[in-house]
Design an enzyme around this catalytic site. Structure first.
Site, PDB file in Angstrom:
ATOM      1  N   LEU A  17      37.029  51.581  35.222  1.00  0.00           N
ATOM      2  CA  LEU A  17      36.600  51.384  36.608  1.00  0.00           C
ATOM      3  C   LEU A  17      37.723  50.796  37.448  1.00  0.00           C
ATOM      4  O   LEU A  17      37.931  51.172  38.595  1.00  0.00           O
ATOM      5  CB  LEU A  17      35.361  50.479  36.656  1.00  0.00           C
ATOM      6  CG  LEU A  17      34.748  50.318  38.043  1.00  0.00           C
ATOM      7  CD1 LEU A  17      34.258  51.654  38.577  1.00  0.00           C
ATOM      8  CD2 LEU A  17      33.612  49.310  38.037  1.00  0.00           C
ATOM      9  N   LYS A  18      38.468  49.887  36.861  1.00  0.00           N
ATOM     10  CA  LYS A  18      39.592  49.263  37.569  1.00  0.00           C
ATOM     11  C   LYS A  18      40.578  50.343  38.028  1.00  0.00           C
ATOM     12  O   LYS A  18      40.954  50.412  39.190  1.00  0.00           O
ATOM     13  CB  LYS A  18      40.274  48.269  36.633  1.00  0.00           C
ATOM     14  CG  LYS A  18      41.546  47.665  37.190  1.00  0.00           C
ATOM     15  CD  LYS A  18      42.310  46.909  36.118  1.00  0.00           C
ATOM     16  CE  LYS A  18      43.583  46.327  36.660  1.00  0.00           C
ATOM     17  NZ  LYS A  18      43.365  45.252  37.629  1.00  0.00           N
ATOM     18  N   GLU A 491      58.609  27.918  36.848  1.00  0.00           N
ATOM     19  CA  GLU A 491      57.602  28.533  35.956  1.00  0.00           C
ATOM     20  C   GLU A 491      57.825  30.027  35.700  1.00  0.00           C
ATOM     21  O   GLU A 491      56.878  30.763  35.462  1.00  0.00           O
ATOM     22  CB  GLU A 491      56.181  28.288  36.501  1.00  0.00           C
ATOM     23  CG  GLU A 491      55.848  26.804  36.637  1.00  0.00           C
ATOM     24  CD  GLU A 491      54.408  26.522  37.143  1.00  0.00           C
ATOM     25  OE1 GLU A 491      53.550  27.406  37.012  1.00  0.00           O
ATOM     26  OE2 GLU A 491      54.172  25.402  37.628  1.00  0.00           O
ATOM     27  N   TRP A 568      38.956  27.627  31.791  1.00  0.00           N
ATOM     28  CA  TRP A 568      39.379  29.024  31.915  1.00  0.00           C
ATOM     29  C   TRP A 568      39.558  29.709  30.554  1.00  0.00           C
ATOM     30  O   TRP A 568      40.266  30.704  30.433  1.00  0.00           O
ATOM     31  CB  TRP A 568      40.653  29.108  32.773  1.00  0.00           C
ATOM     32  CG  TRP A 568      40.370  28.773  34.208  1.00  0.00           C
ATOM     33  CD1 TRP A 568      39.136  28.660  34.787  1.00  0.00           C
ATOM     34  CD2 TRP A 568      41.309  28.505  35.256  1.00  0.00           C
ATOM     35  NE1 TRP A 568      39.257  28.338  36.119  1.00  0.00           N
ATOM     36  CE2 TRP A 568      40.574  28.239  36.439  1.00  0.00           C
ATOM     37  CE3 TRP A 568      42.709  28.471  35.322  1.00  0.00           C
ATOM     38  CZ2 TRP A 568      41.181  27.930  37.655  1.00  0.00           C
ATOM     39  CZ3 TRP A 568      43.310  28.169  36.545  1.00  0.00           C
ATOM     40  CH2 TRP A 568      42.558  27.904  37.702  1.00  0.00           C
ATOM     41  N   GLU A 612      35.140  23.151  39.765  1.00  0.00           N
ATOM     42  CA  GLU A 612      34.282  24.288  39.422  1.00  0.00           C
ATOM     43  C   GLU A 612      33.567  24.083  38.087  1.00  0.00           C
ATOM     44  O   GLU A 612      32.638  24.807  37.773  1.00  0.00           O
ATOM     45  CB  GLU A 612      35.083  25.587  39.424  1.00  0.00           C
ATOM     46  CG  GLU A 612      36.019  25.730  38.250  1.00  0.00           C
ATOM     47  CD  GLU A 612      36.811  27.021  38.289  1.00  0.00           C
ATOM     48  OE1 GLU A 612      37.414  27.302  39.331  1.00  0.00           O
ATOM     49  OE2 GLU A 612      36.826  27.723  37.275  1.00  0.00           O
ATOM     50  N   HIS A 648      47.234  18.320  40.787  1.00  0.00           N
ATOM     51  CA  HIS A 648      47.076  19.273  41.880  1.00  0.00           C
ATOM     52  C   HIS A 648      45.725  19.979  41.753  1.00  0.00           C
ATOM     53  O   HIS A 648      45.279  20.309  40.665  1.00  0.00           O
ATOM     54  CB  HIS A 648      48.210  20.311  41.840  1.00  0.00           C
ATOM     55  CG  HIS A 648      47.903  21.518  42.656  1.00  0.00           C
ATOM     56  ND1 HIS A 648      47.930  21.501  44.032  1.00  0.00           N
ATOM     57  CD2 HIS A 648      47.515  22.768  42.307  1.00  0.00           C
ATOM     58  CE1 HIS A 648      47.582  22.700  44.480  1.00  0.00           C
ATOM     59  NE2 HIS A 648      47.326  23.474  43.446  1.00  0.00           N
ATOM     60  N   HIS A 701      48.211  31.797  50.606  1.00  0.00           N
ATOM     61  CA  HIS A 701      47.435  33.018  50.376  1.00  0.00           C
ATOM     62  C   HIS A 701      47.786  34.112  51.389  1.00  0.00           C
ATOM     63  O   HIS A 701      47.192  35.188  51.354  1.00  0.00           O
ATOM     64  CB  HIS A 701      45.941  32.720  50.435  1.00  0.00           C
ATOM     65  CG  HIS A 701      45.510  31.757  49.367  1.00  0.00           C
ATOM     66  ND1 HIS A 701      45.545  32.075  48.033  1.00  0.00           N
ATOM     67  CD2 HIS A 701      45.077  30.488  49.430  1.00  0.00           C
ATOM     68  CE1 HIS A 701      45.144  31.038  47.324  1.00  0.00           C
ATOM     69  NE2 HIS A 701      44.851  30.058  48.145  1.00  0.00           N
ATOM     70  N   CYS A 733      49.591  25.464  47.350  1.00  0.00           N
ATOM     71  CA  CYS A 733      49.452  25.805  45.930  1.00  0.00           C
ATOM     72  C   CYS A 733      50.764  26.423  45.461  1.00  0.00           C
ATOM     73  O   CYS A 733      51.751  26.430  46.206  1.00  0.00           O
ATOM     74  CB  CYS A 733      48.275  26.781  45.765  1.00  0.00           C
ATOM     75  SG  CYS A 733      47.806  27.081  44.043  1.00  0.00           S
TER      76      CYS A 733
HETATM   77  N1  GLN Z   1      51.469  24.838  38.917  1.00  0.00           N
HETATM   78  C1  GLN Z   1      50.689  26.000  39.198  1.00  0.00           C
HETATM   79  C2  GLN Z   1      51.497  26.935  40.085  1.00  0.00           C
HETATM   80  O1  GLN Z   1      52.268  26.449  40.857  1.00  0.00           O
HETATM   81  C3  GLN Z   1      49.396  25.632  39.889  1.00  0.00           C
HETATM   82  C4  GLN Z   1      48.532  26.828  40.160  1.00  0.00           C
HETATM   83  C5  GLN Z   1      47.122  26.517  40.633  1.00  0.00           C
HETATM   84  O2  GLN Z   1      46.843  25.450  41.131  1.00  0.00           O
HETATM   85  N2  GLN Z   1      46.208  27.434  40.481  1.00  0.00           N
HETATM   86  O3  GLN Z   1      51.328  28.138  40.037  1.00  0.00           O
HETATM   87 ZN    ZN Z   2      46.572  25.357  43.419  1.00  0.00          ZN
END
Ligand code: GLN
Ligand code: ZN
Length: 767
Positions: A17-18, A491, A568, A612, A648, A701, A733
């Site tokens: 489906l994806k 990262e 998660w 969450e 964070h 975003h 973020c």
């Molecule tokens: N350290 C993660 C990043 O910078 C934090 C991501 C998140 O908060 N979902 O991607």
């Molecule tokens: Zn974040």
């Protein structure tokens, strides 16, 4: 006793489906092809359930994007901004549907998508219905009828599934003031009646109304709406068998209400709330059947047949065989499809698991066993349960002992924040409004291709390492150049913030094909915690140390917190969640200490998922928060006062848990704030949040680059409510989904904004 299923995964065993959806969105395939892929998946799913021997197979559980959006289309709840899309003759019903889901940028139109939010406490996201005062509804899409008919043509009488009218309204949002969406129930119900009227002549026997809100905290008005709706349906369709499905929680204070509804069967979740059976059984009225959800639809473990049979016998002994149905606890939408597509997993561990297809077999097996048939299945199951209970793969006495001996002191920094702060000021020598980022930098197609090649063996470990080092060094140089105060390494070596750690921890296993729908065409493959978690060796020190060696500036170490790792993943069900959380917390704690020993002075432990994880019923919040906060504190408290611990969190409403956030006692917290124009900060201001805080000033975003002036405005807003010594300057973020050009521009503006604020404060002090 009858068996049934509440819903089956619709992504297809190989995410068909994806692929079909994404091809259609990119004009690479026709509508006809897309519809055909949907049809094939439905056929496969129905046949597979029939073969398994399920008595009542669901229909209308299939969806091209989301079942809540399907219903919005069905009842004609189309927000006005899409009317032009609908009027365009070239657009099909599917184009309107996808416009609502994904927005529409075509033919000179630029229309935003509908909002998306999490489906209860799952990682599935639904499209939030939008409601207006006096909103009218009309039957617009006949999908539920068409799907039922399609199955009928294949010789299968299904049980159509639809979200019940009360839950549907509660799932939505009022888009204007001055009304309550529950008031729309009178306008909405006629559409449901019309659907039933159309289904009736097609020989339907059962229909399933999903009403998960019956298992949540609800208002007296919602309770009234339930009585009204099901009373009316019963009046007009006394011969249709209605099953109302609840899940994810127990009925608790809504038990009486649920049992008083004039329906034919009620489904309850005995995985999430096993104790409710005892309470409910003596109260079930004689006309009502009870469907017991005993197979966990939310996890990957084999069912314990002995335990389930006890539930079944108990139910049968009170109600009689004819009034008991058995099923998975909830829709299997939240389970991966088929364990048989796993070829690399250790066969021992695989033998403890059941994915959606296997769960159907379990339902049917339990039905046989309850009748005294196929007793060998029980013996087989018992031996699996026993092997899991005692396996040395799962049980690590050292880890258990360590968790058992955790003391309050382990969850406590050496000194309170006020003292730590003084030491950190001296040790770190940061300016006012220090700048930093949240951790990740753009994961370019190049970076991702290196990882893919490395995994396939096309790049050697040495080559891969050299490429990552080059990328890391470039990012360090660039951060130095633009004047960021606390740097990150970027990262680049990480695929995902949970998977990266899971892969290095003991007690974790990964599936090849264990995909679960997250939203639309997006699927996730959660790692699986099967055993006691421990850390064989340092996980991040190599990269942090390398990055720190490149610069005299502070390099921030970057970790994912225990609650987020837990939240998660698929988690083991043979011990309470908090125990697994504490095991992970100890592993992270060791990593924090190793980073400190390697010369890292600032360490961030991300906990974006802490909110969450809140239980669905408010009464259970505090118990969860107590252990979640403690898990974080265990991970953070092994270091000396001078070492600065950051945390964070993204998109969070902090108001109702601000005390607990303060209890986490991180020296610095960075949060997502820019879209709300710093409104989220009010919770911290009102609370007099004592530690340092970095409200995000850059909306990551969106590809848009905010100007220095915009960020100065935001920071001035922050400064108005939070003392300047407490403020940090950072994006909302991580920047992993952004591109480099906009990231660089935005970060230059951000540093300029921080400098501007420093100057401003200096002038204020002088004047
Ligand atoms: N350290 C993660 C990043 O910078 C934090 C991501 C998140 O908060 N979902 O991607
Ligand atoms: Zn974040």
């Amino acid at each position: 006793m009858q068996t049934h299923n509440l819903g089956y995964p619709r992504i297809g065993a190989h995410r068909e489906l994806k692929k079909a959806n994404e091809d259609y969105w990119q004009n690479k395939t026709s509508l006809k092809n897309l519809l055909q892929v949907g049809k094939n998946i439905r056929k496969k799913n129905w046949e597979l359930q029939k073969e398994a021997g399920i008595d009542w197979i669901p229909s209308n559980d299939f969806s091209f994007y989301d079942q809540v959006l399907d219903l919005s289309l069905t009842v004609g709840a189309i927000p006005e901004r899409y009317h032009e899309v609908a009027l365009n003759k070239e657009n099909s019903e599917m184009d309107l549907y996808f416009a609502m889901a994904r927005g529409y940028q075509k033919d000179g139109l630029d229309i935003t998508a509908m909002e998306m939010t999490k489906w209860f406490d799952t990682n599935y996201h639904y499209i939030v219905p939008e409601f207006h005062k006096n909103q009218e509804f009309k039957l617009l899409s006949t999908k539920i009828i068409d799907d039922y008919y399609e199955a009928l043509q294949l010789g299968i009488i299904t049980k159509p599934v639809i979200i019940g009218p009360v839950s549907y309204l509660l799932l939505g949002k009022e888009k204007e003031e001055g009304f309550d969406r529950l008031d729309l129930i009178k306008n909405l119900l006629p559409v449901y009646m019309e659907i039933l009227r159309k289904l009736e002549p097609l020989d339907i026997e059962w229909i399933q109304f999903d009403e998960p809100f019956l298992a949540m905290d609800i208002s007296p008005k919602a309770k009234k709406a339930y009585q009204y709706v099901y009373g009316e349906i019963k009046k007009e369709f006394p011969q249709i068998k209605t099953l109302v499905a609840t899940y994810f929680e127990g009925l608790k204070d809504n038990t009486e209400l649920a049992l008083s509804l004039p329906i034919c069967a009620l489904h309850i979740d005995l995985v999430r709330c096993p104790e409710q059976l005892e309470e409910i059984l003596p109260l079930v009225p004689t006309k009502l059947s009870l469907s017991i959800g005993i197979i966990d639809g939310r996890n990957v473990w084999k069912n314990d047949f002995e335990k389930s049979l006890k539930f079944i016998y108990k139910a049968i002994s009170t109600l009689g065989e004819n009034r008991v149905m058995i099923a998975p606890s909830c829709s299997l939408l939240h389970s991966p499809c088929d364990l048989h597509s796993e070829s690399k997993m250790s066969s021992k561990i695989k033998n403890w698991m059941a994915f959606a297809k296997q769960k159907l077999d379990e339902v049917v097996a339990l039905n046989h066993l309850a009748k005294g048939d196929k007793l060998y299945l029980l013996e087989e199951n018992k031996s699996v349960m026993k092997s899991r209970l005692t396996s040395s793969l799962i049980h690590n006495p050292e880890v258990k002992k360590r968790v058992f001996s955790i003391t309050d002191k382990d969850a406590q920094r050496e000194n309170p924040f006020s003292i730590r702060r003084q030491k950190q000021v001296t040790a770190l020598k940061l300016p006012l409004f220090p700048t930093t980022t949240i951790g990740s930098f753009p994961q370019t197609p190049e970076v991702r291709s290196w990882r893919a090649k490395f995994k396939k063996g096309e790049l050697s470990a040495v080559e891969y390492d050299a490429l990552l080092k080059k990328e890391t060094e470039e990012s360090v140089r660039w951060q130095e150049e633009i004047g960021i105060d606390v740097l990150v390494h970027g990262e680049f070596e990480r695929n995902d913030m949970v998977e990266y750690f899971g892969e290095q921890l003991k007690g974790y296993v990964f599936s090849e094909n264990g995909w679960v729908q997250s939203y639309g065409s997006r699927c996730v493959k959660p790692p699986i915690v099967f055993g006691d978690v421990s850390r064989p060796q340092a996980m991040t020190v190599y990269w942090s140390k390398y990055a720190q060696s490149l610069t005299n500036k502070l390099m921030k170490g970057m970790l994912t917190g225990p609650v987020t790792i837990l939240q998660w993943s698929f988690v083991r069900d043979d011990q309470p969640r908090y125990q697994t959380a504490f095991q992970i917390a100890l592993a992270i704690r060791d990593e924090v200490c190793d980073l400190e020993a390697a010369g890292i002075k600032v360490i961030q432990i991300d906990e974006p998922a802490i909110r969450e994880g809140l239980p669905l019923r408010k009464a259970d919040w505090q118990a969860y928060l107590n252990w979640a906060v403690k898990a974080f504190r265990i991970s953070a408290s092994g270091v000396k006062d001078e070492t600065q611990i950051h945390t964070h969190m993204c998109y969070s409403e902090f108001n109702d848990i601000i005390q607990n956030i303060a209890d986490m006692d991180a020296d610095v917290i960075t949060i997502e704030c820019s879209r709300s124009q710093m409104e989220l900060l009010d919770a911290f201001a009102d609370f007099n949040y004592p530690n340092e805080i970095g409200p995000g000033v850059y909306d990551i975003h969106s590809p848009r680059v905010p100007s220095k002036e915009e960020m100065v405005d935001l920071l001035n807003k922050a400064k108005a409510v939070i003392p300047v010594e407490q403020l940090w300057v950072n994006p909302d973020c991580g920047l992993k989904t952004r591109h480099w050009p906009e990231t660089k521009k935005a970060m230059i503006e951000m540093v300029a904004a921080a400098k501007h604020l420093r100057q401003l404060v200096k002038e204020e002090v002088l004047s």
